[in-house]
Design an enzyme around this catalytic site. Structure first.
Site, PDB file in Angstrom:
ATOM      1  N   HIS A  24       0.809  -1.228   0.000  1.00 34.63           N
ATOM      2  CA  HIS A  24       0.000   0.000   0.000  1.00 34.63           C
ATOM      3  C   HIS A  24       0.839   1.275   0.000  1.00 34.63           C
ATOM      4  CE1 HIS A  24      -3.702  -2.144   0.357  1.00 34.63           C
ATOM      5  NE2 HIS A  24      -3.394  -2.670   1.530  1.00 34.63           N
TER       6      HIS A  24
ATOM      7  N   HIS B  36      -6.267  -7.153  -0.945  1.00 33.32           N
ATOM      8  CA  HIS B  36      -6.396  -5.715  -1.206  1.00 33.32           C
ATOM      9  C   HIS B  36      -5.563  -5.255  -2.404  1.00 33.32           C
ATOM     10  CE1 HIS B  36      -7.152  -6.468   3.122  1.00 33.32           C
ATOM     11  NE2 HIS B  36      -8.197  -5.681   2.881  1.00 33.32           N
TER      12      HIS B  36
ATOM     13  N   ASP C 249      -5.147 -12.841   3.381  1.00 30.32           N
ATOM     14  CA  ASP C 249      -6.439 -12.253   3.768  1.00 30.32           C
ATOM     15  C   ASP C 249      -7.523 -12.546   2.728  1.00 30.32           C
ATOM     16  OD1 ASP C 249      -5.097 -10.597   2.011  1.00 30.32           O
ATOM     17  OD2 ASP C 249      -5.025  -8.875   3.363  1.00 30.32           O
TER      18      ASP C 249
ATOM     19  N   ASP D 272      -2.687 -10.501  -2.698  1.00 33.19           N
ATOM     20  CA  ASP D 272      -3.299 -10.117  -1.428  1.00 33.19           C
ATOM     21  C   ASP D 272      -4.762  -9.751  -1.734  1.00 33.19           C
ATOM     22  OD1 ASP D 272      -2.456  -8.847   1.487  1.00 33.19           O
ATOM     23  OD2 ASP D 272      -4.083  -7.736   0.539  1.00 33.19           O
TER      24      ASP D 272
HETATM   25  C1  OKS Z   1      -8.777  -0.449   9.092  1.00 36.13           C
HETATM   26  C2  OKS Z   1      -8.134  -1.576   8.323  1.00 36.13           C
HETATM   27  C3  OKS Z   1      -7.631  -1.116   7.034  1.00 36.13           C
HETATM   28  C4  OKS Z   1      -7.419  -2.279   6.135  1.00 36.13           C
HETATM   29  C5  OKS Z   1      -5.996  -2.395   5.752  1.00 36.13           C
HETATM   30  C6  OKS Z   1      -5.782  -3.529   4.829  1.00 36.13           C
HETATM   31  C7  OKS Z   1      -4.413  -4.049   5.027  1.00 36.13           C
HETATM   32  C8  OKS Z   1      -4.063  -5.167   4.142  1.00 36.13           C
HETATM   33  N1  OKS Z   1      -7.884   0.239   9.911  1.00 36.13           N
HETATM   34  N2  OKS Z   1      -3.536  -4.872   2.952  1.00 36.13           N
HETATM   35  O1  OKS Z   1      -3.146  -5.785   2.092  1.00 36.13           O
HETATM   36  O2  OKS Z   1      -4.177  -6.329   4.438  1.00 36.13           O
HETATM   37 ZN    ZN Z   2      -4.449  -7.224   2.426  1.00 34.33          ZN
END
Ligand code: OKS
Ligand code: ZN
Length: 365
Positions: A181, A220, A305, A218
């Site tokens: 990210h 996301h 995830d 992933d």
């Molecule tokens: C709320 C959670 C935000 C989601 C973050 C996702 C992180 C993740 N504070 N990215 O690949 O797993």
């Molecule tokens: Zn993720």
């Protein structure tokens, strides 16, 4: 041969995040890595410890710093290193506190360039895009240790195929914190340094003309990785992720790259709740595009995830499916050295088994 790398300093980072409207211990926790290490120690997979802070070769540390600054802003990296101490001295936090951003950078119509605010409290928001990227006492040490695993892993793989240099064709780097990210100047989504981008820089340091592919599986969208390589024709980014999910503003199919990089960014969003069969058809499509690109080096941003029970992800993927995913990737890209980077995955009780399933599937080819 595949080896796994970890640095015990990656366990030191332990922060808080805003979830819903509650401040809670971050789901991206040391327990994730502990669970994976325990599963690996009970299995036959080789797990090699590298501890950056244990000192040793100063040349390597300065190479790591130099390569990180290829894709990350100098002031941003400086901020990551110093902000905790600055907040502490200013009395903004206690020793066990967390730096969390308050006000984010706001694009305006004034035409004024983006500039860091003078106030150290405000500055946390300038270098972040959300409130899931807190910084505590040991965060910086863990961030650099995590990045170093991507660097060391890539460095090892550059010797593959060279006579007698190494027979390691796959490195699984147990990076924590994760990276996909983070772009060149903003932390977010638990990420501070983009480990995949650092791997690409490391590969290119010895092979400047190389074509490199990044497969992001992933749950996301890896907005940071996409951003860093958006106009780069030599880096193909392919991502399968939850449609309209975090980080919300990126990941659509029509984001295809720009300029010379047009066509080298491939987003494959998938509806929340999708079953494994639909996931696999996206993966097969993505693998065909990767093959067409003929990369010399493959980076996989691997998140668990996508697991059916994950609190932050929503696909119908089960433990044995990770083996199938790994097998299909490997069958397609068998001859290409590969760095696998750990990204998300938050069901601690199943994380070890999910990692082992992936590794077994990978090694079966
Ligand atoms: C709320 C959670 C935000 C989601 C973050 C996702 C992180 C993740 N504070 N990215 O690949 O797993
Ligand atoms: Zn993720």
């Amino acid at each position: 041969m595949l080896i796994t790398l970890y640095d015990p300093d990656c366990l030191l980072h332990k922060t808080v995040e805003l979830l819903g409207s509650k401040l809670i211990p971050a789901l991206e926790s040391p327990a994730r890595l502990e669970a994976i290490l325990e599963a690996l120690h009970l299995s036959e997979h080789e797990c090699r410890k590298i501890q950056l802070s244990a000192g040793g070769d100063e040349g390597r540390v300065s190479r790591l710093t130099k390569l990180t600054s290829d894709t990350h802003n100098h002031n941003y990296l400086q901020h990551l290193q110093s902000v905790y101490e600055e907040w502490l001295s200013a009395g903004l936090i206690e020793k066990d506190g967390n730096v969390l951003p308050e006000c984010f950078y706001l694009p305006t119509s004034t035409g004024k360039p983006m500039r860091p605010p003078k106030d150290v409290f405000a500055r946390a928001g300038y270098f972040a895009f959300d409130m899931s990227s807190g910084i505590m006492l040991d965060s910086y040490r863990a961030i650099v240790a995590s990045a170093n695993l991507a660097y060391e892993g890539t460095d090892m793989l550059t010797g593959f195929g060279t006579d007698g240099a190494t027979d390691v064709d796959t490195v699984f780097a147990l990076c924590r914190p994760p990276g996909h990210h983070c772009d060149g100047r903003r932390a977010g989504g638990y990420c501070y340094i983009n480990n995949a981008a650092l791997a690409v820089s490391t590969w290119r340091a010895s092979k400047p003309q190389a074509r490199v592919a990044i497969l992001d599986i992933d749950f996301h969208h890896g907005n940071g990785t996409q951003e860093i390589f958006y106009s780069d024709p030599k880096v193909l980014y392919v991502s399968i992720h939850g449609e309209d999910e975090f980080p919300y503003y990126t990941g659509a199919e029509d984001e295809r790259g720009i300029g010379e990089g047009e066509g080298t960014n491939i987003n494959l969003p998938l509806k929340v709740g999708s079953p494994f069969e639909e996931y696999m058809s996206k993966l097969e499509y993505g693998l065909d595009r990767l093959l067409d690109f003929r990369p010399e080096f493959l980076v996989i941003s691997l998140g668990f995830d996508t697991f059916h029970a994950d609190p932050l992800g929503h696909f119908q993927i089960h433990t044995e499916d990770y083996g199938t995913i790994a097998t299909r990737i490997r069958q397609n890209l068998k001859d290409i050295p590969c760095l696998v980077l750990l990204e998300g995955g938050y069901v601690i009780e199943h994380l070890g088994a999910n990692v082992l399933s992936f590794l077994k599937g990978w090694k079966s080819v």
